[in-house]
Design an enzyme around this catalytic site. Structure first.
Site, PDB file in Angstrom:
ATOM      1  N   SER A 139       0.827  -1.201   0.000  1.00 35.04           N
ATOM      2  CA  SER A 139       0.000   0.000   0.000  1.00 35.04           C
ATOM      3  C   SER A 139       0.868   1.260   0.000  1.00 35.04           C
ATOM      4  CB  SER A 139      -0.947  -0.039   1.202  1.00 35.04           C
ATOM      5  OG  SER A 139      -1.957   0.932   1.081  1.00 35.04           O
ATOM      6  N   ASP A 341      -9.732  -2.783  -4.562  1.00 35.34           N
ATOM      7  CA  ASP A 341      -9.542  -3.864  -3.590  1.00 35.34           C
ATOM      8  C   ASP A 341     -10.114  -3.510  -2.220  1.00 35.34           C
ATOM      9  OD1 ASP A 341      -7.757  -2.043  -2.513  1.00 35.34           O
ATOM     10  OD2 ASP A 341      -6.027  -3.396  -2.516  1.00 35.34           O
ATOM     11  N   ASP A 382      -8.687  -8.765  -1.623  1.00 36.51           N
ATOM     12  CA  ASP A 382      -8.872  -7.401  -1.155  1.00 36.51           C
ATOM     13  C   ASP A 382      -7.588  -6.896  -0.516  1.00 36.51           C
ATOM     14  OD1 ASP A 382      -8.824  -8.085   1.649  1.00 36.51           O
ATOM     15  OD2 ASP A 382     -10.963  -8.537   1.607  1.00 36.51           O
ATOM     16  N   HIS A 383      -7.621  -5.664  -0.037  1.00 39.70           N
ATOM     17  CA  HIS A 383      -6.413  -4.994   0.433  1.00 39.70           C
ATOM     18  C   HIS A 383      -5.795  -5.719   1.639  1.00 39.70           C
ATOM     19  CE1 HIS A 383      -3.950  -1.444  -0.163  1.00 39.70           C
ATOM     20  NE2 HIS A 383      -3.907  -1.225   1.128  1.00 39.70           N
TER      21      HIS A 383
END
Length: 411
Positions: A139, A341, A382-383
């Site tokens: 991220s 995401d 997803d994240h």
């Protein structure tokens, strides 16, 4: 780990397919760099940012690699985080720079660290090559790592102009050799995230992080979450409750008045400005991996969360799945930004485009130095999944990544 889940938008190949790692070509340590809201190994009651209770760091160590985990400011700007990352790895006191700290009106110096890898940068007598590292970042950590690499390469002219050489941090000089071999950026918002347009931007998510940490901390004497905002005068006071401490942070004016904070760096406009500075360096291998966990609703076109996306991410995912913006002078957000995401738009993850001249190429087993080698799309991840905080076991994939980095040339 079944690599068939990972697809490459350039070549329609599986992630890392046909890669032959062969024998290790280097033994550089790996440093894990967390994203927005992340935490260190001693925080969150042992629940690791990298892997939860699975612990990616220790798994990679058992697999044979030297691995360290950094813990930088979870809501700080990429500049402040890069300065902290440098001090944490090498050891010493964080120096945010005289010019930078004066511009943004915060303290010049931060915490002091022993160093995760104090030998970093020292010349190996047998080879004449400096000790280097690999960076694996998630991220916002991808942005932070990019800036660290840029500073290591060029330093900072504004800091050199106002600081005597005797007091200048080596991070801001322009005399260091390349000290980073590679960067792997996972689900990183290279072009920002449209989530920053949501209500008041990132600040509500900072509040949720504060609330989560406070709930976990309960009445514990020592807080389980450290915001690391000492440079802003937001250090926890003696005898201060964690709730009072977190309230001071959330209500601080830095969220509304300063660009020296994550909210600006993570915005599409802030990322475009950031991309003009943090360029891909010719002696570093760059890798990127994208993720998504939304689907397009037929006849509507909007993206909505897929089944089993972390419920915490649903509100942000719904917002990003339909948000558009076309304001003159700002980055245009259109339907191409809708796939996401849960926290980052998928289009933003393969590498920097807005304001950048970096080249993004499809990875096919032989990485190209100085370019972004796009590993592919992690479908239905997803994240949180991408760092092992969901239902997926990512340890095998991170071992593959470590093997890939170990196979890179040592010079």
């Amino acid at each position: 780990m079944q690599t068939s889940e990972f697809k490459n938008e350039f070549t329609d190949m599986s992630l890392l397919q046909d890669t032959i790692h062969g024998s290790s070509q280097n033994d550089y340590p790996i440093v894990l760099v967390h994203g927005f809201g992340g935490w260190g190994r001693e925080e969150m009651l042992g629940f690791k940012y990298w892997g939860g209770f699975s612990d990616i760091q220790e798994d990679l160590r058992h697999y044979g690699y030297s691995v360290f985990t950094a813990a930088v400011g979870p809501v700080s700007s990429n500049w402040d985080r890069a300065c902290e990352l440098y001090a944490q790895i090498k050891g010493g006191t964080v120096d945010y720079g005289e010019a930078h700290s004066s511009l943004y009106n915060h303290a010049r110096y931060g915490r002091t660290y022993e160093g995760l890898y104090p030998e970093w940068g020292e010349i190996e007598p047998d080879t004449g090559i400096p000790n280097r590292i690999h960076l694996i970042a998630h991220s916002q950590g991808g942005q932070t790592a990019r800036l660290l690499i840029q500073l290591l390469q060029d330093g900072d002219a504004s800091e050199r102009n106002v600081t005597p050489e005797s007091g200048l941090s080596s991070l801001f000089s322009n005399t260091q050799e390349s000290l980073v071999s590679s960067l792997v950026a996972i689900a990183s918002p290279h072009d920002g995230t449209s989530l920053t347009h949501f209500i008041d931007g990132i600040a509500p998510y900072a509040q949720q992080i504060i609330g989560l940490a406070a709930a976990i901390a309960g009445n514990l004497e020592h807080p389980v979450y450290d915001f690391k905002l000492d440079q802003w005068g937001l250090k926890r006071l003696p005898e201060e409750s964690f709730l009072s401490y977190s309230s001071r942070i959330y209500n601080s004016g830095i969220w509304r008045t300063s660009k020296d904070i994550s909210q600006w760096d993570l915005s599409p406009d802030g990322a475009k400005e950031f991309n003009k500075r943090a360029r891909a360096q010719p002696h570093v291998y760059y890798f990127s991996a994208a993720a998504e966990k939304t689907f397009e609703v037929p006849f509507w076109g909007r993206h909505v969360p897929k089944l089993f996306m972390n419920p915490f991410l649903h509100p942000s995912s719904f917002f990003m799945g339909s948000y558009t913006s076309d304001v003159p002078g700002r980055v245009t957000i259109d339907y191409e930004w809708w796939q996401n995401d849960g926290l980052v738009n998928t289009i933003s993850m393969s590498g920097p485009r807005n304001g950048s001249n970096d080249q993004i190429v499809a990875y096919s087993g032989k990485p190209q130095i100085g370019k972004w080698n796009y590993l592919g799309l992690m479908e239905s991840w997803d994240h949180a999944d991408t760092v092992g905080l969901g239902t997926k076991d990512t340890r095998g994939w991170y071992r593959d990544i470590a093997d890939m980095l170990g196979s890179l040339p040592a010079d």
